[in-house]
Design a protein around this motif. Structure first.
Motif, short mmCIF file in Angstrom:
data_model
loop_
_atom_site.label_atom_id
_atom_site.label_comp_id
_atom_site.label_asym_id
_atom_site.label_seq_id
_atom_site.Cartn_x
_atom_site.Cartn_y
_atom_site.Cartn_z
N CYS A 159 -29.80 -20.77 -16.90
CA CYS A 159 -30.68 -19.77 -16.31
C CYS A 159 -31.18 -18.80 -17.38
CB CYS A 159 -29.94 -18.96 -15.24
SG CYS A 159 -29.50 -19.91 -13.77
N SER A 160 -32.31 -18.18 -17.09
CA SER A 160 -32.79 -17.06 -17.89
C SER A 160 -33.10 -15.91 -16.94
CB SER A 160 -34.04 -17.44 -18.70
OG SER A 160 -35.08 -17.85 -17.84
N ASN A 161 -32.92 -14.69 -17.46
CA ASN A 161 -33.17 -13.49 -16.66
C ASN A 161 -32.34 -13.51 -15.38
OD1 ASN A 161 -35.12 -12.60 -18.53
ND2 ASN A 161 -36.67 -13.89 -17.54
N VAL A 162 -31.05 -13.31 -15.55
CA VAL A 162 -30.12 -13.38 -14.43
C VAL A 162 -29.20 -12.17 -14.53
CG1 VAL A 162 -28.50 -14.87 -15.69
CG2 VAL A 162 -28.52 -14.89 -13.19
N ALA A 163 -28.84 -11.61 -13.37
CA ALA A 163 -28.07 -10.36 -13.37
C ALA A 163 -27.13 -10.29 -12.18
CB ALA A 163 -29.01 -9.15 -13.36
N ILE A 164 -26.06 -9.51 -12.38
CA ILE A 164 -25.18 -9.07 -11.30
C ILE A 164 -25.09 -7.55 -11.45
CG2 ILE A 164 -22.91 -9.22 -10.23
CD1 ILE A 164 -22.52 -11.90 -11.69
N THR A 165 -25.53 -6.81 -10.44
CA THR A 165 -25.58 -5.35 -10.55
C THR A 165 -25.06 -4.71 -9.27
OG1 THR A 165 -27.83 -5.11 -9.67
CG2 THR A 165 -27.62 -5.56 -12.03
N GLY A 166 -25.03 -3.38 -9.29
CA GLY A 166 -24.65 -2.62 -8.11
C GLY A 166 -23.28 -1.98 -8.28
N GLU A 167 -22.97 -1.05 -7.42
CA GLU A 167 -21.70 -0.33 -7.48
C GLU A 167 -20.67 -0.91 -6.51
OE1 GLU A 167 -21.97 4.02 -7.89
OE2 GLU A 167 -24.14 3.74 -7.77
N GLY A 168 -20.92 -2.11 -6.04
CA GLY A 168 -19.99 -2.76 -5.13
C GLY A 168 -18.92 -3.53 -5.86
N THR A 169 -18.19 -4.36 -5.11
CA THR A 169 -16.99 -5.05 -5.60
C THR A 169 -17.09 -6.55 -5.40
OG1 THR A 169 -15.62 -3.11 -5.10
CG2 THR A 169 -14.49 -5.22 -5.33
N LEU A 170 -16.65 -7.29 -6.40
CA LEU A 170 -16.42 -8.72 -6.27
C LEU A 170 -14.92 -8.92 -6.34
CD1 LEU A 170 -19.25 -8.28 -7.89
CD2 LEU A 170 -19.13 -10.74 -8.22
N LYS A 171 -14.37 -9.52 -5.30
CA LYS A 171 -12.90 -9.65 -5.22
C LYS A 171 -12.53 -11.09 -4.90
CE LYS A 171 -8.84 -7.95 -2.65
NZ LYS A 171 -7.98 -7.82 -3.85
N ALA A 172 -11.54 -11.61 -5.62
CA ALA A 172 -11.06 -12.97 -5.37
C ALA A 172 -9.78 -12.93 -4.55
CB ALA A 172 -10.79 -13.68 -6.70
N ARG A 173 -9.75 -13.68 -3.49
CA ARG A 173 -8.49 -13.88 -2.78
C ARG A 173 -7.63 -14.83 -3.61
NH1 ARG A 173 -9.13 -14.93 3.56
NH2 ARG A 173 -6.87 -14.81 3.25
N LEU A 174 -6.36 -14.51 -3.78
CA LEU A 174 -5.50 -15.24 -4.72
C LEU A 174 -4.47 -16.13 -4.04
CD1 LEU A 174 -4.77 -12.45 -7.38
CD2 LEU A 174 -6.50 -14.26 -7.47
N ASP A 175 -4.56 -16.31 -2.72
CA ASP A 175 -3.52 -17.02 -1.99
C ASP A 175 -3.12 -18.34 -2.65
OD1 ASP A 175 -5.29 -15.33 -0.44
OD2 ASP A 175 -4.05 -15.79 1.29
N VAL A 176 -4.11 -19.14 -3.05
CA VAL A 176 -3.85 -20.44 -3.68
C VAL A 176 -3.80 -20.31 -5.19
CG1 VAL A 176 -4.75 -22.77 -4.05
CG2 VAL A 176 -4.79 -21.76 -1.77
N TRP A 177 -4.73 -19.57 -5.75
CA TRP A 177 -4.78 -19.47 -7.22
C TRP A 177 -3.48 -18.89 -7.77
CZ3 TRP A 177 -8.55 -22.46 -7.09
CH2 TRP A 177 -9.73 -22.21 -6.39
N ARG A 178 -2.85 -17.98 -7.04
CA ARG A 178 -1.59 -17.40 -7.52
C ARG A 178 -0.53 -18.48 -7.65
NH1 ARG A 178 -1.05 -13.91 -3.82
NH2 ARG A 178 -1.89 -12.05 -4.85
N ALA A 179 -0.50 -19.43 -6.73
CA ALA A 179 0.46 -20.53 -6.83
C ALA A 179 0.14 -21.43 -8.03
CB ALA A 179 0.45 -21.35 -5.53
N TRP A 180 -1.16 -21.54 -8.34
CA TRP A 180 -1.56 -22.38 -9.47
C TRP A 180 -1.25 -21.73 -10.82
CZ3 TRP A 180 -6.82 -25.29 -8.47
CH2 TRP A 180 -6.69 -26.10 -7.33
N TYR A 181 -1.01 -20.43 -10.84
CA TYR A 181 -0.65 -19.78 -12.10
C TYR A 181 0.58 -20.42 -12.74
CZ TYR A 181 -3.60 -15.69 -10.88
OH TYR A 181 -4.64 -14.86 -10.56
#
Length: 471
Positions: A159-181
């Protein structure tokens, strides 16, 4: 017949109108008649640093995901709405996809050129913990080796000219990923298989890792082979793997971003084989390195042959992490022209372990090759660190020492490490360098480095040529 006022009908109208506008002279929506405006970001450095161009979406049309059927109680509808809004914004020539206030459950998000994903203040994108929500597999990488794996939670490819902006939140649920750690044996077996495939030149398309119990966790945000990238103001919480990963990118600005992620391999930012990167005014509270500059691993990176170059980290606060700035160990394409300035570690992290190891840590081994040169750290302070101001290790193999063989031995030339005006309350040491006898580390300087309390021998160097330690 569906009522024309429903969200899905509005979504179809958006897409239809955008397509018609692209095909009809004089009816184009904003930004189809010319290139998207650019903001040119300047940063001074002790090396030639080009201006960085990032997209300016201030005049672009807005595409609220609620117009496309997003539903806070329905992940499937919200995921589909985000994808449709991104497609409509892209078709319109440029656009801002708006995630409004509220908690919005979603699967993976795939960005397109000329699109800004704007997470408004009070909004949270809550990413699914189910691995199947990140299929089909996409072209990505894992610890420096190319492969097809689960999609990053947010993914942009070519991609070109791509952005993620704003004062909000991106949050990952870790239920499975935590087990994969935990990285059980089937996972390690998969990594060994990937290592051998890469060393033998098996095409990336045949390296299918999203199968069985391979459990290769996806990145949170990966910009893969992108240009003109902006990440601004958002907060990112928790992550399956590396948090922000510009991979084979050019012109990247990450500013005023807050990251809190204490899982396994939760680096904050990993610029890899990327050039012209600025990370500024960010706050990192990490389970791994705050920033780790990488450039691919072994044979894969030698084939691609793209260094990481012109990377600046400035005005950042680190609350917790392994290193403030790490170089490597995946550095086989080379790393040069890196500056860290006006950054502070204050030992105030939210994790159980709140002591950083090193301010600058360069790590490699006999398999990496590549090179490291022209690295600068200036005007940095820290309260208490478990390691030192500067550490260089040339025999870092971790579990790989016994898991896989060395196909080809290539040492890493390291030269031009310059640290100045650093103040630390307490550290184990000031500087520790372990160079290779066959390829000594060259041209190292420490000037104006003050550590109030040193617990061990302040300076230890082995196989170093041209070392200056001055008050």
């Amino acid at each position: 017949m569906t009522d024309a006022s429903t969200p899905y009908s509005r979504a179809r109208r958006h897409a239809l109108l955008a397509g018609l506008a692209l095909a009809t002279t004089g009816c184009a929506p904003l930004r189809t008649s010319g290139p998207l405006p650019q903001e040119r970001v300047r940063a001074t450095a002790p090396f030639p640093m080009p201006d960085i161009s990032v997209p300016d979406f201030s005049a672009s049309r807005r595409f609220p995901i609620t117009d496309f059927g997003a539903d806070q109680g329905d992940q499937q509808k919200t995921s589909a709405a985000i994808a449709q809004a991104i497609a409509a914004a892209h078709a319109a020539g440029s656009g801002v996809v708006v995630v409004p206030q509220g908690v919005w459950p979603t699967a993976c998000i795939h960005l397109k050129s000329n699109v800004n994903l704007h997470v408004a203040k009070g909004a949270t994108l809550l990413f699914s913990e189910r691995p199947q929500d990140y299929l089909p597999a996409v072209m990505t990488s894992w610890e420096g080796l190319g492969c097809y794996n689960y999609s990053p939670l947010v993914y942009a490819f070519e991609c070109s000219n791509v952005a993620i902006t704003g004062e909000g939140t991106l949050k990952a649920r870790l239920d499975v990923w935590r087990a994969w750690y935990a990285r059980p044996k089937p996972h390690m077996d998969a990594l060994v298989a990937l290592y051998h495939m890469a060393a033998k030149g098996v095409p990336v398309a045949e390296r299918r890792m999203a199968t069985g119990e391979a459990n290769l966790r996806p990145h949170f945000v990966q910009f893969n082979r992108c240009r003109n990238v902006l990440v601004e103001d958002v907060r990112i919480i928790d992550s399956p793997f590396w948090v922000l990963h510009p991979y084979l990118c050019r012109d990247v600005v990450i500013r005023r971003v807050q990251v809190r992620a204490h899982g396994h391999n939760n680096d904050g930012v990993d610029p890899e084989m990327s050039q012209n990167v600025l990370v500024e005014n960010c706050v990192f509270d990490q389970g791994d390195d705050a920033i780790s500059v990488k450039s691919g691993r072994d044979q894969d990176a030698w084939r691609i042959n793209v260094p990481s170059r012109n990377i600046i980290m400035r005005n950042c606060r680190v609350k917790n992490g392994h290193q403030l700035m790490a170089i490597g160990s995946e550095l086989s394409g080379g790393v040069e022209n890196v500056l860290v300035e006006n950054c502070h570690f204050d030992n105030a992290g939210s994790g159980a372990r709140s002591t950083i190891n090193n301010i600058l840590f360069v790590k490699t081994n006999e398999r990496r090759g590549g090179y490291v040169k022209n690295i600068h750290v200036s005007n940095v302070s820290a309260t208490r660190i478990a390691g030192g101001v500067l550490s260089v290790e040339t025999d870092v193999l971790y579990q790989w020492r016994d898991l896989v063989p060395t196909y080809e031995r290539r040492l890493t030339p390291i030269e031009g490490l310059h640290v100045s005006n650093v103040t630390v309350g307490e550290a184990a040491f000031v500087c520790r360098i372990q160079g290779e006898a066959g390829m000594p580390v060259k041209d190292v300087s420490l000037r104006g480095v003050a550590v109030a309390k040193v617990l061990e021998s302040p300076v230890k160097t082995e196989n170093v040529q041209g070392f200056i330690h001055a008050a």
